[in-house]
Design a protein around this motif. Sequence first.
Motif, PDB file in Angstrom:
ATOM      1  N   ILE A  55     -40.106 -44.871   0.091  1.00 56.24           N
ATOM      2  CA  ILE A  55     -39.010 -43.914   0.206  1.00 56.24           C
ATOM      3  C   ILE A  55     -38.154 -43.961  -1.056  1.00 56.24           C
ATOM      4  O   ILE A  55     -37.648 -45.025  -1.434  1.00 56.24           O
ATOM      5  N   ARG A  56     -38.015 -42.800  -1.699  1.00 50.94           N
ATOM      6  CA  ARG A  56     -37.183 -42.734  -2.898  1.00 50.94           C
ATOM      7  C   ARG A  56     -35.738 -42.453  -2.502  1.00 50.94           C
ATOM      8  O   ARG A  56     -35.470 -41.620  -1.627  1.00 50.94           O
ATOM      9  N   HIS A  57     -34.827 -43.124  -3.178  1.00 47.85           N
ATOM     10  CA  HIS A  57     -33.402 -42.909  -2.932  1.00 47.85           C
ATOM     11  C   HIS A  57     -33.041 -41.434  -3.086  1.00 47.85           C
ATOM     12  O   HIS A  57     -33.758 -40.660  -3.724  1.00 47.85           O
ATOM     13  N   THR A  58     -31.919 -41.062  -2.536  1.00 44.47           N
ATOM     14  CA  THR A  58     -31.441 -39.686  -2.643  1.00 44.47           C
ATOM     15  C   THR A  58     -30.854 -39.448  -4.037  1.00 44.47           C
ATOM     16  O   THR A  58     -30.800 -40.358  -4.865  1.00 44.47           O
ATOM     17  N   GLU A 113     -27.352 -35.114   3.915  1.00 45.81           N
ATOM     18  CA  GLU A 113     -28.397 -34.107   4.130  1.00 45.81           C
ATOM     19  C   GLU A 113     -29.770 -34.648   3.736  1.00 45.81           C
ATOM     20  O   GLU A 113     -30.744 -34.522   4.490  1.00 45.81           O
ATOM     21  N   GLU A 114     -29.858 -35.254   2.554  1.00 42.33           N
ATOM     22  CA  GLU A 114     -31.144 -35.780   2.088  1.00 42.33           C
ATOM     23  C   GLU A 114     -31.610 -36.946   2.949  1.00 42.33           C
ATOM     24  O   GLU A 114     -32.799 -37.049   3.290  1.00 42.33           O
ATOM     25  N   ALA A 115     -30.695 -37.839   3.303  1.00 41.58           N
ATOM     26  CA  ALA A 115     -31.051 -38.989   4.133  1.00 41.58           C
ATOM     27  C   ALA A 115     -31.505 -38.539   5.513  1.00 41.58           C
ATOM     28  O   ALA A 115     -32.448 -39.106   6.088  1.00 41.58           O
ATOM     29  N   GLY A 116     -30.860 -37.514   6.054  1.00 45.14           N
ATOM     30  CA  GLY A 116     -31.261 -36.971   7.354  1.00 45.14           C
ATOM     31  C   GLY A 116     -32.663 -36.397   7.319  1.00 45.14           C
ATOM     32  O   GLY A 116     -33.423 -36.528   8.285  1.00 45.14           O
ATOM     33  N   THR A 173     -36.907 -47.468  -2.506  1.00 42.13           N
ATOM     34  CA  THR A 173     -36.950 -47.858  -3.903  1.00 42.13           C
ATOM     35  C   THR A 173     -36.768 -46.646  -4.822  1.00 42.13           C
ATOM     36  O   THR A 173     -36.181 -45.648  -4.435  1.00 42.13           O
ATOM     37  N   HIS A 174     -37.289 -46.749  -6.016  1.00 37.56           N
ATOM     38  CA  HIS A 174     -37.056 -45.787  -7.096  1.00 37.56           C
ATOM     39  C   HIS A 174     -38.350 -45.077  -7.495  1.00 37.56           C
ATOM     40  O   HIS A 174     -39.453 -45.540  -7.199  1.00 37.56           O
ATOM     41  N   GLY A 175     -38.186 -43.994  -8.252  1.00 38.73           N
ATOM     42  CA  GLY A 175     -39.323 -43.188  -8.676  1.00 38.73           C
ATOM     43  C   GLY A 175     -40.368 -43.962  -9.457  1.00 38.73           C
ATOM     44  O   GLY A 175     -41.567 -43.793  -9.235  1.00 38.73           O
ATOM     45  N   TYR A 206     -36.284 -36.954  -5.242  1.00 35.03           N
ATOM     46  CA  TYR A 206     -35.187 -37.685  -4.603  1.00 35.03           C
ATOM     47  C   TYR A 206     -35.184 -37.404  -3.103  1.00 35.03           C
ATOM     48  O   TYR A 206     -35.404 -36.274  -2.660  1.00 35.03           O
ATOM     49  N   GLY A 207     -34.931 -38.455  -2.329  1.00 39.28           N
ATOM     50  CA  GLY A 207     -34.825 -38.284  -0.885  1.00 39.28           C
ATOM     51  C   GLY A 207     -36.111 -37.836  -0.224  1.00 39.28           C
ATOM     52  O   GLY A 207     -36.089 -37.121   0.778  1.00 39.28           O
TER      53      GLY A 207
END
Length: 185
Positions: A6-9, A32-35, A138-140, A165-166
Motif C-alpha cells: 500500500i502506497r501512502h496517500t 478520501e484517499e485512505a477511505g 510504504t513508498h513508491g 498515491y493512495g
Amino acid sequence: MDIFLIRHTTPAVTYGTCYGFADLDLASTFAEEAGRVQGILPDKNFTVYASPLQRCSKLAAFLFGQTFRTDERLKEVNFGDWEMKTWDDIAVTTAKTWMADYLHEPVPNGESYTQLYNRSIAAFKELTASGKDTALVTHGGVIRSVLAYATGTPIEQSYDLRVEYGRAVHLHLNGNGLDVKGVNL
C-alpha cells in the motif's frame, strides 16, 4: 497468502521537490484517499508493517488501528543532500551524473536505486516469511522494487512500474511463487 503493498496517500509537498527520507505530512485529500484504500482491502487479519515516516504510519493507523510495526527498511530512497530541494535547485551536472547511472550511482550522502532495491527485497522476504496475510504500508520506490521482484522485471526496467498515491498492489503467494492479482487498486 495475500500480500498488499500500500502506497501512502498524497504528501503535502510542493510539486518538483525532491524527497525520500524527509518526514512529510499528508495533503488535505488524506481521508478520501485512505477511505478508497480501506474499501479495497479484504476483511482479513493482516500482519502489518509500515515505514516509520508519518505519511505511511498515519495511513497504517487509519487502516489497521495501532496493530502495526514499523520497519526502517520500508522507507523511500534516501536522497541525501538533495532532500527537500527542488529539482531546479539541484546542480544540473550532478543530477545528470546520477541520472546516467541511477542504478549504481548514489545520490550525494544518499543511496542508489540498487541499494533501495536490495533493502526492499530483503525486508519483503523477511516480513512475509511467516506465511500470514501481510500488508506493507510504504513508498513508491519500495513497492516498485517488490513488484519488479515479483514479476521478474529486470531492475533496469523496474523504474517504469508505477503505483499511484493512495493505491495498492495485491500479490498472492502460492506454491508456484508470487502472482500479481492487481496493481493500482
